[in-house]
Write a protein that holds these residues in place. Sequence first.
Motif, PDB file in Angstrom:
ATOM      1  N   GLU A  49      40.062  25.247  46.161  1.00 21.51           N
ATOM      2  CA  GLU A  49      40.996  24.123  45.988  1.00 21.51           C
ATOM      3  C   GLU A  49      42.307  24.586  45.370  1.00 21.51           C
ATOM      4  OE1 GLU A  49      38.834  21.396  43.614  1.00 21.51           O
ATOM      5  OE2 GLU A  49      37.441  20.802  45.234  1.00 21.51           O
ATOM      6  N   ARG A  50      42.226  25.479  44.396  1.00 23.14           N
ATOM      7  CA  ARG A  50      43.436  25.974  43.758  1.00 23.14           C
ATOM      8  C   ARG A  50      44.265  26.816  44.721  1.00 23.14           C
ATOM      9  NH1 ARG A  50      45.204  23.799  39.097  1.00 23.14           N
ATOM     10  NH2 ARG A  50      45.696  25.768  38.049  1.00 23.14           N
ATOM     11  N   VAL A  51      43.593  27.576  45.581  1.00 23.32           N
ATOM     12  CA  VAL A  51      44.311  28.349  46.594  1.00 23.32           C
ATOM     13  C   VAL A  51      45.061  27.410  47.535  1.00 23.32           C
ATOM     14  CG1 VAL A  51      44.054  29.871  48.603  1.00 23.32           C
ATOM     15  CG2 VAL A  51      42.794  30.356  46.482  1.00 23.32           C
ATOM     16  N   GLN A  52      44.396  26.343  47.946  1.00 27.67           N
ATOM     17  CA  GLN A  52      45.045  25.356  48.818  1.00 27.67           C
ATOM     18  C   GLN A  52      46.231  24.699  48.126  1.00 27.67           C
ATOM     19  OE1 GLN A  52      41.858  22.732  49.909  1.00 27.67           O
ATOM     20  NE2 GLN A  52      40.838  24.246  51.240  1.00 27.67           N
ATOM     21  N   GLN A  53      46.094  24.396  46.849  1.00 26.18           N
ATOM     22  CA  GLN A  53      47.203  23.816  46.095  1.00 26.18           C
ATOM     23  C   GLN A  53      48.381  24.780  45.999  1.00 26.18           C
ATOM     24  OE1 GLN A  53      45.264  22.851  42.392  1.00 26.18           O
ATOM     25  NE2 GLN A  53      44.639  20.812  43.088  1.00 26.18           N
ATOM     26  N   LEU A  54      48.070  26.057  45.835  1.00 25.59           N
ATOM     27  CA  LEU A  54      49.138  27.060  45.796  1.00 25.59           C
ATOM     28  C   LEU A  54      49.853  27.139  47.135  1.00 25.59           C
ATOM     29  CD1 LEU A  54      50.550  29.509  44.360  1.00 25.59           C
ATOM     30  CD2 LEU A  54      48.750  30.937  45.385  1.00 25.59           C
ATOM     31  N   GLN A  55      49.083  27.186  48.206  1.00 23.61           N
ATOM     32  CA  GLN A  55      49.678  27.326  49.528  1.00 23.61           C
ATOM     33  C   GLN A  55      50.455  26.081  49.964  1.00 23.61           C
ATOM     34  OE1 GLN A  55      46.108  28.370  51.690  1.00 23.61           O
ATOM     35  NE2 GLN A  55      46.429  30.573  51.387  1.00 23.61           N
ATOM     36  N   SER A  56      50.054  24.908  49.429  1.00 24.94           N
ATOM     37  CA  SER A  56      50.765  23.674  49.776  1.00 24.94           C
ATOM     38  C   SER A  56      51.949  23.404  48.857  1.00 24.94           C
ATOM     39  CB  SER A  56      49.801  22.490  49.730  1.00 24.94           C
ATOM     40  OG  SER A  56      49.364  22.254  48.402  1.00 24.94           O
ATOM     41  N   GLY A  57      52.103  24.213  47.834  1.00 24.71           N
ATOM     42  CA  GLY A  57      53.209  24.019  46.911  1.00 24.71           C
ATOM     43  C   GLY A  57      52.929  23.074  45.770  1.00 24.71           C
ATOM     44  N   GLU A  58      51.688  22.576  45.645  1.00 26.04           N
ATOM     45  CA  GLU A  58      51.344  21.670  44.551  1.00 26.04           C
ATOM     46  C   GLU A  58      51.385  22.367  43.198  1.00 26.04           C
ATOM     47  OE1 GLU A  58      47.937  19.026  45.088  1.00 26.04           O
ATOM     48  OE2 GLU A  58      47.861  19.681  47.194  1.00 26.04           O
ATOM     49  N   ILE A  59      51.055  23.653  43.178  1.00 28.24           N
ATOM     50  CA  ILE A  59      51.158  24.433  41.954  1.00 28.24           C
ATOM     51  C   ILE A  59      51.962  25.691  42.258  1.00 28.24           C
ATOM     52  CG2 ILE A  59      48.991  23.578  40.990  1.00 28.24           C
ATOM     53  CD1 ILE A  59      47.662  26.196  41.852  1.00 28.24           C
ATOM     54  N   THR A  60      52.538  26.272  41.208  1.00 30.16           N
ATOM     55  CA  THR A  60      53.335  27.483  41.374  1.00 30.16           C
ATOM     56  C   THR A  60      52.470  28.726  41.189  1.00 30.16           C
ATOM     57  OG1 THR A  60      53.900  27.650  39.029  1.00 30.16           O
ATOM     58  CG2 THR A  60      55.326  26.258  40.434  1.00 30.16           C
ATOM     59  N   ALA A  61      53.011  29.862  41.556  1.00 29.68           N
ATOM     60  CA  ALA A  61      52.296  31.125  41.375  1.00 29.68           C
ATOM     61  C   ALA A  61      52.017  31.388  39.899  1.00 29.68           C
ATOM     62  CB  ALA A  61      53.098  32.274  41.980  1.00 29.68           C
ATOM     63  N   ASP A  62      52.964  30.989  39.026  1.00 28.56           N
ATOM     64  CA  ASP A  62      52.759  31.174  37.588  1.00 28.56           C
ATOM     65  C   ASP A  62      51.631  30.293  37.072  1.00 28.56           C
ATOM     66  OD1 ASP A  62      54.719  33.075  37.409  1.00 28.56           O
ATOM     67  OD2 ASP A  62      56.295  31.671  36.779  1.00 28.56           O
ATOM     68  N   GLN A  63      51.501  29.102  37.630  1.00 24.40           N
ATOM     69  CA  GLN A  63      50.405  28.222  37.230  1.00 24.40           C
ATOM     70  C   GLN A  63      49.061  28.726  37.749  1.00 24.40           C
ATOM     71  OE1 GLN A  63      52.110  24.634  38.954  1.00 24.40           O
ATOM     72  NE2 GLN A  63      52.512  23.764  36.916  1.00 24.40           N
ATOM     73  N   PHE A  64      49.079  29.365  38.894  1.00 24.57           N
ATOM     74  CA  PHE A  64      47.854  29.870  39.494  1.00 24.57           C
ATOM     75  C   PHE A  64      47.384  31.165  38.826  1.00 24.57           C
ATOM     76  CE2 PHE A  64      45.823  32.265  43.132  1.00 24.57           C
ATOM     77  CZ  PHE A  64      44.660  31.517  43.164  1.00 24.57           C
ATOM     78  N   ARG A  65      48.323  31.914  38.277  1.00 29.19           N
ATOM     79  CA  ARG A  65      48.023  33.250  37.763  1.00 29.19           C
ATOM     80  C   ARG A  65      46.889  33.290  36.740  1.00 29.19           C
ATOM     81  NH1 ARG A  65      49.748  36.616  33.585  1.00 29.19           N
ATOM     82  NH2 ARG A  65      49.810  38.833  34.148  1.00 29.19           N
ATOM     83  N   PRO A  66      46.913  32.526  35.632  1.00 32.60           N
ATOM     84  CA  PRO A  66      45.800  32.630  34.674  1.00 32.60           C
ATOM     85  C   PRO A  66      44.461  32.211  35.266  1.00 32.60           C
ATOM     86  CG  PRO A  66      47.255  30.794  34.115  1.00 32.60           C
ATOM     87  CD  PRO A  66      47.941  31.576  35.170  1.00 32.60           C
ATOM     88  N   PHE A  67      44.491  31.279  36.226  1.00 32.65           N
ATOM     89  CA  PHE A  67      43.249  30.830  36.860  1.00 32.65           C
ATOM     90  C   PHE A  67      42.648  31.950  37.697  1.00 32.65           C
ATOM     91  CE2 PHE A  67      40.924  28.950  40.403  1.00 32.65           C
ATOM     92  CZ  PHE A  67      40.036  28.121  39.735  1.00 32.65           C
ATOM     93  N   ARG A  68      43.471  32.597  38.517  1.00 35.92           N
ATOM     94  CA  ARG A  68      42.921  33.657  39.370  1.00 35.92           C
ATOM     95  C   ARG A  68      42.480  34.864  38.548  1.00 35.92           C
ATOM     96  NH1 ARG A  68      46.754  37.542  39.661  1.00 35.92           N
ATOM     97  NH2 ARG A  68      48.967  36.990  39.854  1.00 35.92           N
ATOM     98  N   LEU A  69      43.202  35.166  37.453  1.00 32.21           N
ATOM     99  CA  LEU A  69      42.794  36.290  36.611  1.00 32.21           C
ATOM    100  C   LEU A  69      41.420  36.038  36.000  1.00 32.21           C
ATOM    101  CD1 LEU A  69      46.121  37.217  34.770  1.00 32.21           C
ATOM    102  CD2 LEU A  69      44.942  38.539  36.539  1.00 32.21           C
ATOM    103  N   LYS A  70      41.182  34.808  35.572  1.00 37.55           N
ATOM    104  CA  LYS A  70      39.872  34.473  35.009  1.00 37.55           C
ATOM    105  C   LYS A  70      38.768  34.679  36.030  1.00 37.55           C
ATOM    106  CE  LYS A  70      38.936  30.127  34.229  1.00 37.55           C
ATOM    107  NZ  LYS A  70      38.979  28.778  33.607  1.00 37.55           N
TER     108      LYS A  70
END
Length: 346
Positions: A49-70
Amino acid sequence: MGFFVFGLRTFRTREEKWGARNHERGSLNEVEERHSAEAIEAEIRRFEERVQQLQSGEITADQFRPFRLKHGTYGQRQPGFQMLRVKIAAGVLKPDQLRVLAGIADDYSTGRGHLTTRENVQFHFVKLENVPATMRRLAAAGLTTREACGNTVRNVTACPVAGVCPGEAFDVTPYALGVSRYLLRHPDFHDLPRKFKIAFSGCEDDGNCAVAGIHDVGLIAQVRGANGTAHRGFKVLVGGGLWKLAHGSRRSRGLSSRRRTAAYHCKRFCEFSRKPGTARTSSWRGLKFVLRAKGIEELRRLVAEKRKVSQAPVEKFTVPTPIQPSLVTIAPIPVSPAAPELKSGP
């Protein structure tokens, strides 16, 4: 397959106000629940879901970064590609797990995996949209990328010859596996001020073993006593590190009983490293800086105080050891012209 048992003691905290039905977050039922197939699948779906939000522009790469690192996913300089880090607890891999890693390398990466000093396996050039598929393959094999990166408890390591080393005090593998399982996905320790590293050594010669002394928490196996009273335990070291302001670790206390000690100390020092007003006040964060600010005697006092207010009973956490006894015993052959001819046998 043999079984090793050590205790985990649980502690009542703010959860008490939620009612008696809420158990301490360290209870064994809760540990197994967060590692259930359903929980892991829900975790992977959240990642999708977070990947889809990133690709759709709902969240930014900076917002996605701590989530993907975890979730063990690093960005690469090449757009659209990720590096995945897989935790190999205590450095132990089964043959079927190794085959799964090889399949991921062939299907989603470059055909190669990289081994790290923390006993992880890394894959480069994995497309972001393929990360959930790799996570599911890993989950089916009992592996994960969860908390392999970011400010989390990183992979718990052990001596690479634990269980077969003739000089070890005892096999630390089941303890390392137990602590890894206990802290993995723990709701209190996936967002620390800084990454937290734990290692188990089986020998007093730690420099040639798992180098516990350069970790946030290092546990060195020891056996003390005589005349039938010998017991196993750990020498606990805290606050070690390398980095810019590296200094040696400090000894937490004398020999600690193996019952609950491993998980108890690791959990408590994780808590101390994340307390507001200590580690988070500096850009150079970590337990070694808490140790520098408070001193080893104060940390010992805090551990003792926590022990005094403990309410819950000890719970046994049983972990199967993957180390099998030797199938063949090979005796040395005397090297001399008169050595007898070897006879064939079963």
